[in-house]
Enzyme design. Structure first.
Site, PDB file in Angstrom:
ATOM      1  N   LYS A  82       0.834  -1.199   0.000  1.00 20.03           N
ATOM      2  CA  LYS A  82       0.000   0.000   0.000  1.00 20.03           C
ATOM      3  C   LYS A  82       0.875   1.258   0.000  1.00 20.03           C
ATOM      4  CE  LYS A  82      -3.902   1.737   2.834  1.00 20.03           C
ATOM      5  NZ  LYS A  82      -4.665   1.426   4.073  1.00 20.03           N
ATOM      6  N   SER A 157      -9.446   1.977   3.803  1.00 19.29           N
ATOM      7  CA  SER A 157      -8.517   2.653   2.909  1.00 19.29           C
ATOM      8  C   SER A 157      -7.624   1.703   2.097  1.00 19.29           C
ATOM      9  CB  SER A 157      -7.623   3.609   3.715  1.00 19.29           C
ATOM     10  OG  SER A 157      -6.817   2.910   4.648  1.00 19.29           O
ATOM     11  N   SER A 181      -9.860  -0.514   7.809  1.00 22.34           N
ATOM     12  CA  SER A 181      -9.263  -0.336   6.489  1.00 22.34           C
ATOM     13  C   SER A 181      -8.735  -1.611   5.857  1.00 22.34           C
ATOM     14  CB  SER A 181      -8.127   0.696   6.570  1.00 22.34           C
ATOM     15  OG  SER A 181      -8.644   1.979   6.793  1.00 22.34           O
TER      16      SER A 181
END
Length: 471
Positions: A82, A157, A181
């Site tokens: 990420k 996220s 997330s």
């Protein structure tokens, strides 16, 4: 070994095949790079393409194996990272235009642990600005789409992570979770994950100019997403390697002592004020029956108050944002981001100094209530969201939409973050062709028990990505 294309193999299958020399790391990387270039343009999940570096890493894997060197857990396994953790030489932008040139001088612990395990990093996945929305969109890299349906969100996220691994780009995806997330994107994209116990997986960003606020450090965790529970387990083991830069990391074993069976699973009751989708709740009920069929003792009992835990989570995180981070976010955030974050701030209570300290003290009491409950019921089954995946950018519908998503739909997920407890999420079926997941909450540092239960559900539900690819 599966007869499927290499990119469809699980992380466990891939690692075994490379170690047994049935396939080379370069062959595996080449297959995944081809899949990335075929699938990603329609998704925008991987926003930094590292395929040149991936091929070189794969060649190094093959050279090491030919030389008889010791092989790591993920030797030759393609993964993604990420964009909010450091990969040396790459920008840790966190989806923010002003941070587009925030080049990392070194690797974050998860990145370093991936490399030490022999993983091949294909690219970096998208996140919303500051990783603080449940929808993955930002003005730097754009909107990430859900491979099941472009009209519904991939979550956030870690939306880029979930979208990519569901689509077959990489066998394991890194993500993180401060309020859902990891679990939210797993719910939306039909993959599995584990929000680990706080302190399980080390975290640190060399590029960060300051340390994160205290409660953000205590509520944020790093973790893997994979199509199969076994891949999540393998990714967690690799990520958990010790790193002294994380001052909170605890050297706890990944497998704990046996629990006298049958293991009791408490099915969390739904608060009376929550509006639910009956089709989602029916799938949660089916998951409970799957666990009963697998030999668990499933119990309908009252759990500690989830609403109290959620309010504590919201007040603590909002107070830290407003006090220490708000000015920076307001100066760098886009209008869409600011609309959502201001709505979230209005949903909670910004505490003064004494109130903040009292809330931290209350947190210990709330955690103790849950920990003591888990002494009798080692696992708790709950929804990730009480509704199917939302339409793309549904949180831009004003304060009422923000409240509905965070307080109503997502209450069981965000609340668990303040407790520091592990929680696995795994698919339980489809609603209107869209994935739905359940979460299994467990005792501190008993991710193994959470994943065992998730695997029992998966054995009966199947791996949803295979249905996605067959369409």
């Amino acid at each position: 070994m599966s007869d499927a294309d290499i990119w469809q193999w699980s992380a466990v299958e891939t690692a075994a095949a490379v170690k047994a020399r049935r396939v080379s790391a370069v062959e595996v990387a080449t297959a995944h790079i081809a899949r990335l270039h075929a699938a990603n343009p329609a998704l925008n999940a991987v926003v930094v393409d590292l395929t040149d570096q991936a091929l070189e890493a794969a060649r190094a894997c093959d050279r090491a194996q030919a030389a008889g060197e010791a092989l790591g857990l993920l030797h030759g396994v393609p993964v993604t990272v990420k964009i909010n953790i450091d990969v040396e030489g790459q920008a840790n932008s966190n989806g923010v235009v002003a941070l587009a040139n925030n080049i990392a001088s070194g690797d974050a612990p998860v990145t370093a642990n991936f490399r030490a395990a022999g993983a091949v990093i294909l690219g970096l996945t998208n996140t919303p600005e500051f990783s603080l929305r449940t929808f993955t969109d930002n003005p730097l890299h754009g909107l990430t789409l859900n491979p099941w349906d472009r009209a519904v969100t991939c979550g956030g996220s870690s939306g880029g992570a979930a979208s990519s691994v569901a689509a077959g780009i990489g066998a394991i995806a890194h993500g993180n979770d401060i309020g859902g997330s990891l679990r939210g994107p797993a719910h939306c994209c039909g993959v599995s994950t584990i929000k680990s116990t706080q302190g399980r997986v080390p975290a640190f960003n060399p590029s960060a100019p300051t340390e994160r606020p205290l409660m953000a450090q205590l509520m944020s965790t790093q973790g893997p997403l994979a199509r199969e529970v076994a891949g999540v387990r393998l990714g967690l083991e690799a990520m958990s390697r010790r790193d002294p830069r994380d001052t909170f990391q605890a050297p706890a074993p990944l497998i704990g002592p046996p629990v006298e069976g049958p293991i009791k699973v408490a099915v969390a009751p739904i608060p009376a004020d929550m509006e639910t989708d009956p089709r989602v709740m029916a799938l949660i009920g089916q998951a409970a029956r799957h666990l009963a069929d697998a030999g668990y003792e499933v119990c309908e009992v009252e759990t500690p108050d989830i609403s109290v835990a959620w309010k504590l989570w919201a007040d603590l995180i909002v107070t830290e944002i407003e006090t220490l981070q708000g000015a920076g976010m307001r100066s760098m955030g886009s209008p869409d981001f600011l609309q959502v974050i201001e709505g979230f701030i209005r949903l909670a209570t910004v505490l003064d100094g004494p109130g903040y300290m009292a809330a931290i003290a209350q947190r210990s009491r709330v955690i103790r209530e849950w920990v003591m409950f888990l002494e009798t019921y080692p696992l708790i089954l709950a929804p990730v969201s009480v509704k199917p995946p939302w339409p793309v950018n549904a949180d831009l519908g004003g304060d009422a939409a923000v409240r509905e998503i965070f307080w109503n739909d997502f209450r069981f997920t965000s609340a668990i973050s303040v407790l520091g407890l592990p929680a696995a999420a795994t698919p339980v079926g489809l609603v209107d062709g869209h994935p739905v997941a359940a979460q299994i909450i467990g005792r501190r540092f008993r991710e193994d028990l959470c994943l065992d239960a998730a695997a029992a559900i998966e054995a009966r539900v199947g791996v949803l990505s295979r249905q996605l690819w067959a369409r």
